[in-house]
Design a protein around this motif. Structure first.
Motif, PDB file in Angstrom:
ATOM      1  N   THR A  62      37.629   6.786  65.834  1.00  0.00           N
ATOM      2  CA  THR A  62      38.457   6.480  64.767  1.00  0.00           C
ATOM      3  C   THR A  62      39.432   7.349  64.408  1.00  0.00           C
ATOM      4  N   VAL A  63      39.046   8.648  64.693  1.00  0.00           N
ATOM      5  CA  VAL A  63      40.203   9.698  64.454  1.00  0.00           C
ATOM      6  C   VAL A  63      41.308   9.623  65.295  1.00  0.00           C
ATOM      7  N   LEU A  64      41.054   9.483  66.770  1.00  0.00           N
ATOM      8  CA  LEU A  64      42.012   9.568  67.578  1.00  0.00           C
ATOM      9  C   LEU A  64      42.692   8.237  67.903  1.00  0.00           C
ATOM     10  N   GLU A  65      42.113   7.015  67.494  1.00  0.00           N
ATOM     11  CA  GLU A  65      42.762   5.684  67.919  1.00  0.00           C
ATOM     12  C   GLU A  65      44.158   5.808  67.283  1.00  0.00           C
ATOM     13  N   PRO A  66      44.398   5.998  66.131  1.00  0.00           N
ATOM     14  CA  PRO A  66      45.887   5.902  65.563  1.00  0.00           C
ATOM     15  C   PRO A  66      46.985   6.449  66.625  1.00  0.00           C
ATOM     16  N   GLN A  67      46.444   7.776  66.869  1.00  0.00           N
ATOM     17  CA  GLN A  67      47.443   8.460  67.993  1.00  0.00           C
ATOM     18  C   GLN A  67      47.501   7.759  69.125  1.00  0.00           C
ATOM     19  N   ALA A  68      46.548   7.527  69.683  1.00  0.00           N
ATOM     20  CA  ALA A  68      46.614   6.668  71.058  1.00  0.00           C
ATOM     21  C   ALA A  68      47.589   5.573  70.999  1.00  0.00           C
ATOM     22  N   LEU A  69      47.064   4.694  69.935  1.00  0.00           N
ATOM     23  CA  LEU A  69      47.805   3.535  69.951  1.00  0.00           C
ATOM     24  C   LEU A  69      49.487   3.587  69.817  1.00  0.00           C
ATOM     25  N   ARG A  70      49.845   4.470  69.082  1.00  0.00           N
ATOM     26  CA  ARG A  70      51.176   4.817  68.722  1.00  0.00           C
ATOM     27  C   ARG A  70      51.833   5.155  69.884  1.00  0.00           C
ATOM     28  N   ALA A  71      51.107   6.159  70.856  1.00  0.00           N
ATOM     29  CA  ALA A  71      51.816   6.560  71.907  1.00  0.00           C
ATOM     30  C   ALA A  71      51.935   5.356  72.981  1.00  0.00           C
ATOM     31  N   LEU A  72      50.694   4.638  73.070  1.00  0.00           N
ATOM     32  CA  LEU A  72      50.758   3.737  74.068  1.00  0.00           C
ATOM     33  C   LEU A  72      51.944   2.576  73.690  1.00  0.00           C
ATOM     34  N   GLU A  80      66.148   1.523  74.656  1.00  0.00           N
ATOM     35  CA  GLU A  80      67.016   1.834  73.558  1.00  0.00           C
ATOM     36  C   GLU A  80      66.425   2.154  72.366  1.00  0.00           C
ATOM     37  N   LEU A  81      65.231   1.554  72.028  1.00  0.00           N
ATOM     38  CA  LEU A  81      64.608   1.909  70.799  1.00  0.00           C
ATOM     39  C   LEU A  81      63.622   3.353  71.118  1.00  0.00           C
ATOM     40  N   ARG A  82      63.172   3.368  72.237  1.00  0.00           N
ATOM     41  CA  ARG A  82      62.541   4.784  72.568  1.00  0.00           C
ATOM     42  C   ARG A  82      63.347   6.047  72.627  1.00  0.00           C
ATOM     43  N   GLY A  83      64.695   5.888  72.841  1.00  0.00           N
ATOM     44  CA  GLY A  83      65.509   7.139  72.944  1.00  0.00           C
ATOM     45  C   GLY A  83      65.951   7.403  71.405  1.00  0.00           C
ATOM     46  N   LEU A  84      65.442   6.717  70.308  1.00  0.00           N
ATOM     47  CA  LEU A  84      65.904   7.396  69.171  1.00  0.00           C
ATOM     48  C   LEU A  84      65.375   8.619  68.682  1.00  0.00           C
ATOM     49  N   SER A  85      66.132   9.036  67.666  1.00  0.00           N
ATOM     50  CA  SER A  85      65.566  10.432  66.968  1.00  0.00           C
ATOM     51  C   SER A  85      64.210  10.303  66.367  1.00  0.00           C
ATOM     52  N   SER A  86      63.398  11.234  66.453  1.00  0.00           N
ATOM     53  CA  SER A  86      62.006  10.964  66.094  1.00  0.00           C
ATOM     54  C   SER A  86      61.883  10.466  64.769  1.00  0.00           C
ATOM     55  N   GLN A  87      62.834  10.726  63.668  1.00  0.00           N
ATOM     56  CA  GLN A  87      62.715  10.386  62.278  1.00  0.00           C
ATOM     57  C   GLN A  87      63.026   8.598  62.508  1.00  0.00           C
ATOM     58  N   HIS A  88      64.054   8.298  63.220  1.00  0.00           N
ATOM     59  CA  HIS A  88      64.238   6.664  63.288  1.00  0.00           C
ATOM     60  C   HIS A  88      62.886   5.970  64.009  1.00  0.00           C
ATOM     61  N   LEU A  89      62.407   6.726  64.952  1.00  0.00           N
ATOM     62  CA  LEU A  89      61.473   6.218  65.725  1.00  0.00           C
ATOM     63  C   LEU A  89      60.175   5.933  65.024  1.00  0.00           C
ATOM     64  N   SER A  90      60.103   6.930  64.085  1.00  0.00           N
ATOM     65  CA  SER A  90      58.814   6.441  63.342  1.00  0.00           C
ATOM     66  C   SER A  90      58.876   5.588  62.226  1.00  0.00           C
ATOM     67  N   LEU A  91      60.245   5.323  61.964  1.00  0.00           N
ATOM     68  CA  LEU A  91      60.682   4.365  61.051  1.00  0.00           C
ATOM     69  C   LEU A  91      60.347   2.672  61.683  1.00  0.00           C
ATOM     70  N   VAL A  92      60.684   2.909  63.123  1.00  0.00           N
ATOM     71  CA  VAL A  92      60.546   1.766  63.943  1.00  0.00           C
ATOM     72  C   VAL A  92      59.008   1.458  64.123  1.00  0.00           C
ATOM     73  N   VAL A  93      58.359   2.618  64.147  1.00  0.00           N
ATOM     74  CA  VAL A  93      56.747   2.382  64.483  1.00  0.00           C
ATOM     75  C   VAL A  93      56.058   1.896  63.078  1.00  0.00           C
ATOM     76  N   ASN A  94      56.711   2.147  62.098  1.00  0.00           N
ATOM     77  CA  ASN A  94      56.236   1.827  60.877  1.00  0.00           C
ATOM     78  C   ASN A  94      56.177   0.280  60.808  1.00  0.00           C
ATOM     79  N   SER A 122      45.190  -2.991  70.331  1.00  0.00           N
ATOM     80  CA  SER A 122      44.010  -2.828  69.099  1.00  0.00           C
ATOM     81  C   SER A 122      42.976  -3.519  69.321  1.00  0.00           C
ATOM     82  N   ALA A 123      43.405  -4.832  69.753  1.00  0.00           N
ATOM     83  CA  ALA A 123      42.019  -5.749  70.153  1.00  0.00           C
ATOM     84  C   ALA A 123      41.242  -5.312  71.026  1.00  0.00           C
ATOM     85  N   THR A 124      42.054  -4.992  72.227  1.00  0.00           N
ATOM     86  CA  THR A 124      41.170  -4.370  73.335  1.00  0.00           C
ATOM     87  C   THR A 124      40.293  -3.230  73.241  1.00  0.00           C
TER      88      THR A 124
END
Ligand SMILES: Nc1ncnc2c1ncn2[C@@H]1O[C@H](COP(=O)(O)OP(=O)(O)OP(=O)(O)O)[C@@H](O)[C@H]1O
Ligand SMILES: [Mg+2]
Lengths: 457, 259
Positions: A62-72, A80-94, A122-124
């Motif tokens: 439960t603690v680690l899942e969000p991080q792992a899911l995010r990275a995957l 083109e999305l992956r190359g965004l700056s970290s702030q924009h990337l986290s907007l996309v992730v959200n 996440s289902a898997t």
């Protein structure tokens, strides 16, 4: 399977394991072998083996899942999305998360695709977790059960687990404290890169406003904290001057003079004072005490400002009365009756007994209560914001507006500056000072209590 | 059968004394005289009211919620429940030593000086020193504590603490000293010292002692009163009570058949 359901299933399995273990132990003893431990300890042992590893896995997952899911999920994003700056990337992730979890409308096909991917992942993961937990639980169960025999020291094993669990809990508390202190220290160190330590500790001017843009007119910020320390001291001193006599005397009255029936009513009533929200005290200070003080001051020819250390200190003093009175009352009651009888039997009057015998015997506890009240006063914010103002005046005049460390921490942090500007970091430095002072108070209190403690048996 | 002491020589005398704690009657109609310059022992099974009687004499029962006293109790012929009587004064005249040593959490010196201080018995420091030294001497404690007068009274051993409490009581120069099982927390050696002390104090003070030890009563007292279930069963010379009691109850108690 949802985590809660999974937890419940695991607990159910564990209780089943308990009965299995106990049953096996019973049958072992029915075969005639005397058991080292009671059957229920065998049950606990198997239940622990069944439940603990699986629950530990569940927690870690439960603690680690969000991080792992995010990275995957990021790894699967189009370049083109992956190359965004970290702030924009986290907007996309959200956004992806919102689409996947809450059914929000995706803004682009890429996001929609990523959301599908996220859902699948996440289902898997959920199935994987369920399977792993079940496997662990069953494996633990059969391992634990296989260990059951007449001489097995299950009672001792369970005892060890209990010990470890207790240590683990206290470790969490201690680590949290250490973490808070470390973060205070690191942020303060950042602050001291901008402002030298001596300028902070001994500077007498406090005006933390900094120019946000280069072309802005504004001071470059002065971070001399002496006015804040002085303000804190002044207000706390006024508060203690109110609370200590009132609290101590009411404690003496309640424990030594009052009828038990009166005491039963009055003590909880007095303790309510500590339960009133400090904002309400703030109102009280601003709307009642300040105008009253100003009117009295005008009569006497004293200029008392609308916001004054006196008003804040008085009200704060009322707030901390219960800290003094309740603790003092407890320690005074803990003074053995035999001491009172000893003094009264010598022909001392009631007040002589109280002042010369009971209070000295209770003194360590009383001092503890006062120091507790003091640290409460030092840490109090709301009343001061409302009643004493924010002006960082360096003054010992109780009729003037002053400000305190805690108030400034709040004002520093509610601004809209970046988190690494000296203005914001100053809050951490102030917090660190506050922490050190409170710590010192506590150490002194403990020392006094230990040094003068009398042992009654 | 009660032997009254000839009128005039009784220091304390109870007539028809009843004591109630709430609804519960703890003492029933006690008639008892306590002679001056003697040690009177109160004996009886647990809960029979010995402490209650003792605590009436210095009105310690005033402190107990719901305690009521009726009948008369006089000290030198004056009713101690008289409204005009000053309780504080009474307690200065009637000292008390408790079952458990209860030294104040003060220095040894201050423990003894406490009474003289509150009653203003010493005009200056030198006089106070003298009273303290004298009392410690009389309590047989001086030699042991002379070099450590400023240490806490609670740092002494149990037996020393009890003798400190006796010194503290003596320092006020009372006329009567009440002792409620003063040796019950002490070992045999400390007990012997306290008993010796009681014997010496007898010349100058009237002493009433509650004890559960028959031997102790026999050793230290001249008169013994036997209580049972809140009633005074028998009082008389200690010798007589222990060798030839009139009442079968007394006989049973001292021979250990009950209690
Ligand atoms: N504070 C009190 N409140 C109510 N009842 C009390 C109180 N003190 C004593 N009593 C009752 O009064 C009776 C006499 O008690 P007392 O303490 O005088 O006995 P005692 O002879 O001293 O016993 P012991 O030898 O155990 O000390 C007992 O039944 C006791 O329960
Ligand atoms: Mg008793």
């Amino acid at each position: 399977m949802p985590t809660i359901l999974l937890t419940l299933v695991l607990l159910g399995l564990a209780s089943a394991a308990y009965h299995l273990g106990r049953g096996k132990a019973l049958s072992v003893s029915a075969d005639g072998a005397p058991l080292h431990s009671l059957p229920r300890y065998h049950g606990y042992y198997v239940a622990l083996w069944c439940g603990l590893p699986a629950l530990a896995l569940l927690v870690a997952w439960t603690v680690l899942e969000p991080q792992a899911l995010r990275a995957l999920m990021i790894a699967a994003l189009p370049p083109e999305l992956r190359g965004l700056s970290s702030q924009h990337l986290s907007l996309v992730v959200n956004e992806v998360r919102n689409v996947a979890l809450h059914g929000a409308q995706p803004s682009s096909a890429a996001v929609a695709e990523a959301a599908r991917h996220y859902t699948a992942l996440s289902a898997t993961g959920s199935w994987l977790l369920t399977a792993l937990c079940a496997a662990l639980a069953v494996a633990g169960l059969s391992w634990g059960r296989s260990r059951i025999h007449a001489d097995a020291r299950m009672r001792n094993a369970v005892e060890r687990v209990v010990g470890v669990a207790l240590v683990a809990c206290s470790t969490v508390a201690i680590l949290t404290t250490i973490g808070i202190v470390l973060s205070l220290i690191f942020e303060s160190l950042l602050f001291f890169e901008h402002v030298p330590l001596h300028a902070f500790l001994f500077g007498t001017e406090w005006s933390p406003q900094m120019a946000i843009r280069a072309d802005q007119v504004g001071s470059s910020g002065a971070f001399g904290a002496v006015p804040l320390f002085a303000g804190t001291l002044l207000i706390s001193a006024i508060a203690l001057a109110v609370a200590v006599p009132l609290g101590l005397l009411s404690a003496i009255y309640m424990s030594e003079y009052a009828q038990p029936r009166f005491r039963a009513v009055a003590k909880p009533l007095l303790e309510i004072l500590a339960g009133i929200p400090t904002v309400v005290y703030g109102f009280f200070a601003v709307l009642t005490i300040s105008p009253f003080l100003r009117a009295v001051g005008a009569r006497l020819g004293l200029g008392i400002e609308a916001e004054s250390a006196l008003a804040a200190g008085l009200v704060m003093g009322i707030m901390i009365i219960p800290f003094v009175s309740s603790l003092s009352d407890d320690v005074i009651n803990a003074v053995p009756q035999s001491l009172r009888e000893g003094a009264l039997g010598l022909g001392a009057t009631r007040s002589e007994t109280v002042i010369q015998v009971v209070i000295p015997a209770a003194l360590p506890g009383i001092i503890g209560g006062v120091l507790l009240a003091a640290s409460r006063a030092i840490g109090e914010t709301m009343i001061v914001v409302m009643a004493a103002g924010m002006a960082a005046n360096l003054t010992a005049n109780p009729f003037a507006a002053v400000t305190t460390v805690t108030v400034q921490i709040v004002t520093l942090l509610v601004g809209d500056q970046e988190f690494d500007s000296p203005k914001t970091l100053a809050a951490f430095a102030l917090g660190l000072v506050l922490f050190c002072v409170t710590l010192a108070l506590n150490i002194v209190a403990l020392h006094i209590v230990n040094k003068y403690r009398e042992k009654y048996d | 059968m009660n032997q009254y002491i000839p009128k005039g020589t009784a220091k304390v005398s109870a007539r028809g004394l009843d004591v109630f704690y709430g609804d519960k009657q703890a003492l029933h109609h006690i008639d008892l005289d306590i002679a001056a310059g003697e040690v009177t022992a109160l004996i009886g099974p647990s809960g029979c009211g010995k402490s209650t009687f003792l605590r009436c004499i210095n009105r310690m029962n005033d402190l107990v919620e719901g305690a009521r006293v009726s009948g008369t109790l006089t000290l030198d012929g004056n009713d101690i429940h008289d409204r005009r009587l000053d309780v504080v004064q009474l307690r200065a005249r009637v000292g008390m030593v408790f079952q458990k040593p209860n030294p104040f959490p003060k220095s040894i010196y201050e423990n003894v000086a406490y009474g003289p201080r509150i009653h203003g018995l010493a005009r200056d420091r030198a006089e106070l020193d003298e009273i303290v030294m004298n009392s410690l001497e009389k309590a047989g404690l001086l030699a042991e504590v002379e070099s450590r007068l400023s240490e806490s009274g609670t740092s002494l051993s149990g037996g020393q603490q009890q003798r400190l409490c006796i010194a503290r009581a003596i320092a006020v120069n009372p006329e009567v000293i009440l002792m409620d099982e003063p040796c019950s927390a002490l070992d045999p050696i400390a007990t012997a010292k306290v008993e010796e002390l009681i014997d010496e104090l007898r010349d100058n003070y009237t002493i009433v002692i509650v004890t559960h030890s028959m031997q102790q009563a026999a050793r230290v007292s001249q008169r013994t009163a036997f209580f049972h279930l809140g009633k005074l069963i028998e009082v008389g010379g200690t010798e007589e009570i222990f060798t030839n009691p009139c009442e079968p109850l007394t006989q049973g108690y001292i021979t250990g058949r009950f209690g």
